[in-house]
Design a protein around this motif. Structure first.
Motif, PDB file in Angstrom:
ATOM      1  N   UNK A 140      50.747  36.148  44.917  1.00 38.55           N
ATOM      2  CA  UNK A 140      50.551  34.914  45.678  1.00 38.55           C
ATOM      3  C   UNK A 140      49.083  34.694  45.990  1.00 38.55           C
ATOM      4  N   UNK A 141      48.350  35.762  46.240  1.00 40.37           N
ATOM      5  CA  UNK A 141      46.920  35.604  46.504  1.00 40.37           C
ATOM      6  C   UNK A 141      46.179  35.168  45.243  1.00 40.37           C
ATOM      7  N   UNK A 142      46.684  35.561  44.086  1.00 37.86           N
ATOM      8  CA  UNK A 142      46.120  35.041  42.834  1.00 37.86           C
ATOM      9  C   UNK A 142      46.236  33.523  42.809  1.00 37.86           C
ATOM     10  N   UNK A 143      47.435  32.996  43.067  1.00 38.99           N
ATOM     11  CA  UNK A 143      47.635  31.545  43.033  1.00 38.99           C
ATOM     12  C   UNK A 143      46.833  30.844  44.117  1.00 38.99           C
ATOM     13  N   UNK A 144      46.748  31.449  45.288  1.00 38.97           N
ATOM     14  CA  UNK A 144      46.010  30.822  46.385  1.00 38.97           C
ATOM     15  C   UNK A 144      44.543  30.615  45.996  1.00 38.97           C
ATOM     16  N   UNK A 145      43.915  31.664  45.453  1.00 43.74           N
ATOM     17  CA  UNK A 145      42.501  31.547  45.083  1.00 43.74           C
ATOM     18  C   UNK A 145      42.329  30.674  43.850  1.00 43.74           C
ATOM     19  N   UNK A 146      43.183  30.846  42.852  1.00 44.23           N
ATOM     20  CA  UNK A 146      43.038  30.054  41.631  1.00 44.23           C
ATOM     21  C   UNK A 146      43.148  28.561  41.917  1.00 44.23           C
ATOM     22  N   UNK A 147      44.176  28.200  42.672  1.00 46.43           N
ATOM     23  CA  UNK A 147      44.404  26.776  42.924  1.00 46.43           C
ATOM     24  C   UNK A 147      43.353  26.191  43.851  1.00 46.43           C
ATOM     25  N   UNK A 148      42.866  27.004  44.802  1.00 43.42           N
ATOM     26  CA  UNK A 148      41.782  26.520  45.661  1.00 43.42           C
ATOM     27  C   UNK A 148      40.550  26.191  44.828  1.00 43.42           C
ATOM     28  N   UNK A 149      40.195  27.090  43.921  1.00 50.53           N
ATOM     29  CA  UNK A 149      39.032  26.852  43.061  1.00 50.53           C
ATOM     30  C   UNK A 149      39.261  25.632  42.167  1.00 50.53           C
ATOM     31  N   UNK A 150      40.468  25.524  41.605  1.00 50.37           N
ATOM     32  CA  UNK A 150      40.776  24.388  40.734  1.00 50.37           C
ATOM     33  C   UNK A 150      40.650  23.068  41.488  1.00 50.37           C
ATOM     34  N   UNK A 151      41.116  23.031  42.730  1.00 46.69           N
ATOM     35  CA  UNK A 151      41.045  21.797  43.508  1.00 46.69           C
ATOM     36  C   UNK A 151      39.619  21.492  43.953  1.00 46.69           C
ATOM     37  N   UNK A 152      38.845  22.517  44.240  1.00 40.57           N
ATOM     38  CA  UNK A 152      37.453  22.298  44.639  1.00 40.57           C
ATOM     39  C   UNK A 152      36.681  21.589  43.529  1.00 40.57           C
ATOM     40  N   UNK A 153      37.068  21.798  42.285  1.00 38.77           N
ATOM     41  CA  UNK A 153      36.381  21.195  41.140  1.00 38.77           C
ATOM     42  C   UNK A 153      36.714  19.706  40.966  1.00 38.77           C
ATOM     43  N   UNK A 154      37.715  19.196  41.686  1.00 41.73           N
ATOM     44  CA  UNK A 154      38.197  17.830  41.451  1.00 41.73           C
ATOM     45  C   UNK A 154      37.497  16.819  42.355  1.00 41.73           C
ATOM     46  N   UNK A 155      37.189  15.672  41.777  1.00 42.45           N
ATOM     47  CA  UNK A 155      36.387  14.682  42.495  1.00 42.45           C
ATOM     48  C   UNK A 155      37.167  13.995  43.620  1.00 42.45           C
TER      49      UNK A 155
END
Length: 305
Positions: free
Chosen positions: A237-252
């Protein structure tokens, strides 16, 4: 024919979606209770296929067996589509361990209808959630630079918020097509947040209902850090939490107020995982893989081979 067809002549237009994953008897009992109030779809992400009879589900429940863990986003999308096909105009979403009261089940669709009747453009309305392990009723949240702004759940009038957790929320299905479905590629974690941000970016409100409560356990057994309870999750779950946070940070379209808060939290989360959660190395390792996959655009379910 769907089991929801029997409800087509009912005046009420709300429906319930519950997502199962390896459910126990208590989960089935909750689903059966909810199906007494509104038409109900259960989407089962358990890897092994089952049947309603084998699980002990009420025959009125529309059961979808995925025979694989397709993620919370896909499961919610499946359930919502079934409700829309049955003529429902709002959808109450629940995890399998959520304990909604009859007051909440009836009150949220009523509040949504009242707000729409006043001319408000509403995408979603939800209660304040209560986790006794984490200190009781949690405040609603607005984004703020470097730190989230807490909104106490007081009074009875709905309050404007930036996002709600999916479990316990009630979606206005009239705007579902315009906003779009939950994002399958996120799989789990921040699925609800991304959808709420997308809804707000299209001019729709996300409302908290301070007069309603949902008993809901957030994450696994909390750990105490300097006397304060902190929600814990598995390394995956911590994998998904960090991955998705980073992915969303990249979005305008994601606001910088939220991005800044997440960036500030990163080192603190890593420190907590490395110092207080077992196995420490595995928690940090999976978080770092998540960061890398978020940066490189690797989404969907994690392949752990």
């Amino acid at each position: 024919m769907s089991n929801l067809d029997q409800y087509s002549s009912r005046r009420e237009q709300a429906g319930v979606v519950i997502v199962f994953y390896r459910p126990d008897h208590a989960c089935v009992s909750r689903a059966n209770r909810l199906a007494q109030v509104w038409p109900c779809v259960v989407v089962d992400n358990t890897e092994s296929a089952s049947t309603p009879a084998a699980l002990g589900l009420n025959a009125r429940i529309d059961y979808v067996a995925n025979s694989a863990n397709l993620g919370i986003a896909t499961a919610l999308n499946q359930g919502i589509e079934r409700l829309m096909a049955a003529g429902c105009t709002s959808a109450l979403l629940f995890d399998q361990d959520s304990e909604p009261s009859t007051e909440l089940l009836e009150g949220l669709p009523r509040l949504l209808d009242a707000e729409l009747g006043r001319g408000a453009q509403v995408a979603l309305i939800g209660p304040a959630y209560e986790d006794a392990r984490l200190g009781g009723v949690a405040p609603f949240v607005r984004f703020g630079y470097l730190k989230l702004r807490r909104v106490p759940p007081v009074g009875t009038r709905p309050v404007d918020v930036d996002f709600l957790i999916s479990s316990g929320s009630c979606i206005n299905l009239a705007v579902w097509r315009e906003i779009g479905p939950m994002e399958d590629a996120l799989f789990i974690d921040f699925v609800d947040l991304e959808w709420c941000i997308r809804a707000r970016s299209k001019g729709y409100a996300v409302l908290g209902a301070p007069g309603l409560r949902l008993a809901h356990e957030l994450g696994g057994e909390p750990v105490r850090i300097f006397g304060r309870p902190y929600p814990s999750h598995s390394p995956v779950r911590h994998y998904y939490l960090f991955r998705n946070a980073v992915a969303l940070i990249k979005r305008s379209y994601i606001p910088w107020s939220w991005k800044s808060t997440e960036i500030v939290k990163f080192p603190f989360r890593l420190a907590i995982y490395g110092l207080f959660l077992q196995p420490r190395f595995e928690h940090v390792r999976m978080a770092m893989i998540g960061i890398w996959h978020g940066l490189t655009g690797r989404m969907g379910p994690l392949n752990q081979r």
